[in-house]
Motif scaffolding. Structure first.
Motif, short mmCIF file in Angstrom:
data_model
loop_
_atom_site.label_atom_id
_atom_site.label_comp_id
_atom_site.label_asym_id
_atom_site.label_seq_id
_atom_site.Cartn_x
_atom_site.Cartn_y
_atom_site.Cartn_z
N UNK A 1 0.81 -1.21 0.00
CA UNK A 1 0.00 0.00 0.00
C UNK A 1 0.85 1.26 0.00
N UNK A 2 1.89 1.28 0.81
CA UNK A 2 2.76 2.46 0.86
C UNK A 2 3.49 2.65 -0.47
N UNK A 3 3.95 1.55 -1.06
CA UNK A 3 4.65 1.65 -2.34
C UNK A 3 3.70 2.12 -3.44
N UNK A 4 2.47 1.64 -3.41
CA UNK A 4 1.49 2.07 -4.41
C UNK A 4 1.21 3.56 -4.30
N UNK A 5 1.05 4.06 -3.07
CA UNK A 5 0.83 5.49 -2.88
C UNK A 5 2.03 6.31 -3.32
N UNK A 6 3.23 5.69 -3.35
CA UNK A 6 4.45 6.37 -3.79
C UNK A 6 4.76 6.09 -5.26
N UNK A 7 3.77 5.62 -6.02
CA UNK A 7 3.85 5.46 -7.47
C UNK A 7 4.69 4.28 -7.93
N UNK A 8 4.92 3.29 -7.09
CA UNK A 8 5.54 2.06 -7.59
C UNK A 8 4.50 1.34 -8.46
N UNK A 9 4.85 0.93 -9.68
CA UNK A 9 3.87 0.28 -10.56
C UNK A 9 3.29 -0.98 -9.92
N UNK A 10 1.97 -1.10 -9.93
CA UNK A 10 1.31 -2.24 -9.32
C UNK A 10 1.62 -3.57 -9.98
N UNK A 11 1.75 -3.65 -11.31
CA UNK A 11 2.08 -4.97 -11.90
C UNK A 11 3.34 -5.58 -11.32
N UNK A 12 4.36 -4.77 -11.05
CA UNK A 12 5.59 -5.29 -10.46
C UNK A 12 5.32 -5.84 -9.07
N UNK A 13 4.54 -5.10 -8.28
CA UNK A 13 4.22 -5.56 -6.93
C UNK A 13 3.35 -6.81 -6.96
N UNK A 14 2.45 -6.90 -7.93
CA UNK A 14 1.61 -8.09 -8.03
C UNK A 14 2.43 -9.33 -8.39
N UNK A 15 3.36 -9.16 -9.31
CA UNK A 15 4.24 -10.28 -9.65
C UNK A 15 5.07 -10.71 -8.44
N UNK A 16 5.54 -9.71 -7.67
CA UNK A 16 6.31 -10.03 -6.46
C UNK A 16 5.45 -10.77 -5.45
N UNK A 17 4.18 -10.38 -5.30
CA UNK A 17 3.27 -11.06 -4.37
C UNK A 17 3.09 -12.52 -4.75
N UNK A 18 2.94 -12.78 -6.04
CA UNK A 18 2.80 -14.17 -6.48
C UNK A 18 4.05 -14.97 -6.27
#
Length: 235
Positions: free
Chosen positions: A74-91
């Motif tokens: 959530x903090x990274x998303x609010x700081x403009x980190x692209x969500x697709x990268x975070x989603x791939x990392x979550x998986x």
């Protein structure tokens, strides 16, 4: 003739004027811009998506790791980190079920942070600037049909995530419709990226191919919808 009292002078009057200046809409908008610029600069310098994907603390596991990842997401998303990268990392870190839960929770958290900042610091200054047919129509749609509009925006990946958050914040959309539509509408595309991340080591597996096909189809649909909307707007 009675004369109006002069404005208070001295430290008390100066404090009152300073307080009004600090609480003015344009000062708050400037603060918002400074915060967003600082967040973007921090992302460029630290690259937190790399830490999330490759440097996750090994001592964390189970539910605590999922919750902490969702907060960091959530903090990274609010700081403009692209969500697709975070989603791939979550998986890659948690697999499909827990990765999807962490990513969706982080999406709602990051959206809430952005919406709150935009509503508190930007709405008063930006709403008077909503002029013109297109801007007033978009504002009216978001204000009157908040849940339906935001759900459509989240389902199609064509609208930038951060832009949608701040546009909704400037409108009169309520918190509940915004967060609920974000949570529901983000599930399909988020889950597809998480599944792709969880099967990245087997790019020929049916699950990975199906996830990538879904991402491609939704992306193509977003382009088609945007193209048709542009044609209608020109007409």
């Amino acid at each position: 003739m009675l004369r109006s009292a002069a404005p208070p002078a001295g430290p008390t009057g100066l404090a009152a004027r300073s307080s009004r200046a600090l609480l003015s809409p344009w000062f708050r908008l400037g603060l918002l811009v400074a915060l967003l610029a600082g967040a973007a600069a921090t992302v460029l310098a630290v690259r937190p998506e790399r830490l999330l994907a490759g440097g996750w603390p090994p001592q964390l596991s189970g539910g605590a790791a999922v919750v902490l990842f969702a907060v960091a997401y959530g903090l990274c998303t609010a700081a403009f980190v692209p969500r697709p990268i975070l989603n791939l990392a979550a998986g890659a870190l948690f697999g499909s079920p827990f990765g999807t839960a962490a990513a969706v929770a982080g999406t709602v958290l990051g959206s809430g942070i952005s919406f709150g900042l935009g509503r508190l610091l930007g709405q008063d200054a930006l709403r008077p600037l909503l002029r013109g047919r297109w801007l007033t129509a978009a504002d009216r749609q978001l204000s009157r049909h908040g849940f339906r509009s935001m759900l459509a925006i989240r389902l199609f990946p064509g609208v930038p995530f951060a832009a949608a958050n701040y546009c909704a914040a400037v409108s009169r959309m309520g918190w509940a419709p915004f967060l609920l539509a974000t949570g529901i509408g983000s599930v399909p595309n988020t889950a597809a990226y998480v599944i792709a991340g969880s099967h990245a080591s087997a790019p020929t597996s049916p699950a990975f191919l199906a996830a990538m096909a879904f991402i491609g189809v939704t992306g193509l649909a977003a382009v088609v919808v945007a193209w048709r909307k542009r044609g209608h707007a020109r007409a």
